[in-house]
Design a protein around this motif. Structure first.
Motif, PDB file in Angstrom:
ATOM      1  N   ARG A 218       0.823  -1.202   0.000  1.00 23.83           N
ATOM      2  CA  ARG A 218       0.000   0.000   0.000  1.00 23.83           C
ATOM      3  C   ARG A 218       0.860   1.255   0.000  1.00 23.83           C
ATOM      4  O   ARG A 218       0.337   2.353  -0.021  1.00 23.83           O
ATOM      5  CB  ARG A 218      -0.930   0.028   1.219  1.00 23.83           C
ATOM      6  CG  ARG A 218      -1.973  -1.054   1.223  1.00 23.83           C
ATOM      7  CD  ARG A 218      -3.049  -0.809   0.220  1.00 23.83           C
ATOM      8  NE  ARG A 218      -3.583   0.524   0.407  1.00 23.83           N
ATOM      9  CZ  ARG A 218      -4.441   1.106  -0.400  1.00 23.83           C
ATOM     10  NH1 ARG A 218      -4.864   0.478  -1.445  1.00 23.83           N
ATOM     11  NH2 ARG A 218      -4.871   2.318  -0.171  1.00 23.83           N
TER      12      ARG A 218
ATOM     13  N   THR B 120       1.315   0.892  -5.707  1.00 25.60           N
ATOM     14  CA  THR B 120       0.528   1.952  -5.089  1.00 25.60           C
ATOM     15  C   THR B 120       1.492   3.037  -4.637  1.00 25.60           C
ATOM     16  O   THR B 120       2.372   2.796  -3.805  1.00 25.60           O
ATOM     17  CB  THR B 120      -0.294   1.416  -3.894  1.00 25.60           C
ATOM     18  OG1 THR B 120      -1.137   0.356  -4.363  1.00 25.60           O
ATOM     19  CG2 THR B 120      -1.155   2.508  -3.296  1.00 25.60           C
TER      20      THR B 120
ATOM     21  N   LYS C  82      -0.048  10.426  -4.062  1.00 24.39           N
ATOM     22  CA  LYS C  82      -0.129   9.339  -3.094  1.00 24.39           C
ATOM     23  C   LYS C  82      -1.397   8.530  -3.328  1.00 24.39           C
ATOM     24  O   LYS C  82      -2.467   9.100  -3.525  1.00 24.39           O
ATOM     25  CB  LYS C  82      -0.100   9.895  -1.666  1.00 24.39           C
ATOM     26  CG  LYS C  82       0.039   8.814  -0.617  1.00 24.39           C
ATOM     27  CD  LYS C  82       0.274   9.396   0.757  1.00 24.39           C
ATOM     28  CE  LYS C  82       0.476   8.261   1.745  1.00 24.39           C
ATOM     29  NZ  LYS C  82       0.816   8.750   3.065  1.00 24.39           N
ATOM     30  N   ARG C  83      -1.242   7.209  -3.354  1.00 25.21           N
ATOM     31  CA  ARG C  83      -2.295   6.206  -3.532  1.00 25.21           C
ATOM     32  C   ARG C  83      -2.720   5.980  -4.992  1.00 25.21           C
ATOM     33  O   ARG C  83      -3.578   5.152  -5.260  1.00 25.21           O
ATOM     34  CB  ARG C  83      -3.513   6.498  -2.664  1.00 25.21           C
ATOM     35  CG  ARG C  83      -3.211   6.601  -1.182  1.00 25.21           C
ATOM     36  CD  ARG C  83      -4.021   5.626  -0.366  1.00 25.21           C
ATOM     37  NE  ARG C  83      -3.923   5.833   1.069  1.00 25.21           N
ATOM     38  CZ  ARG C  83      -2.881   5.494   1.814  1.00 25.21           C
ATOM     39  NH1 ARG C  83      -1.839   4.962   1.273  1.00 25.21           N
ATOM     40  NH2 ARG C  83      -2.879   5.688   3.117  1.00 25.21           N
TER      41      ARG C  83
END
Length: 145
Positions: free
Chosen positions: A7, A57, A113-114
């Motif tokens: 993640r 990710t 981010k992500r």
């Protein structure tokens, strides 16, 4: 939020984000469409790449460089996707005289981010993509400066 492998929550103090993953010999000549899973990790600094899902990710905003080198025996087609949208793609064939060759694609991509990046393939007839002890199919990505 608790740390979950793949993640991108495990940023090293240096801020380095980089991964290289190889296709397993056992995953050669895939018979499906969708995300190609590179399950043999060589480097996963920052923990952003998941060999279980085949998805990177993004752990840290910035510009990233991604490259894919596919060993192909016949016909191969693949695409680098960002958040489910095509960024760049390749199509390679050595038909009608099959032989082993390497097809490559790469791109610099701005990520937040992500955001998620993956390599997708197109299904039977276009997936003569393989790995052996002597030939690798590799997905690499890293954050620039």
């Amino acid at each position: 939020m608790a740390y979950e492998p793949g993640r991108g929550d495990n940023i090293p103090p240096s801020g380095t984000v980089a991964f290289t993953a190889k296709l397993s010999v056992h995953d050669s000549y895939p018979c499906y469409s969708g995300v190609l899973k590179f399950t043999t990790l060589l480097v996963n600094e920052g923990g952003g790449y998941s060999p279980d899902t085949g998805v990177f990710t993004c752990p840290l905003d910035g510009f990233y460089y991604f490259t894919v080198h596919m060993s192909v025996y016949g016909r191969g087609q693949g695409t680098i996707f960002k958040n489910g949208e095509k960024v760049v793609s390749l199509y390679h064939t050595s038909l009608p005289d099959k032989c082993s060759q390497v097809a490559s694609m790469s791109s610099v991509i701005r990520l937040s981010k992500r955001d998620e990046v993956s390599v997708n393939i197109w299904g039977p007839g276009r997936n003569d993509i393989f790995a052996t002890d002597d030939n690798d199919t590799v997905f690499t990505g890293f954050r620039l400066g």
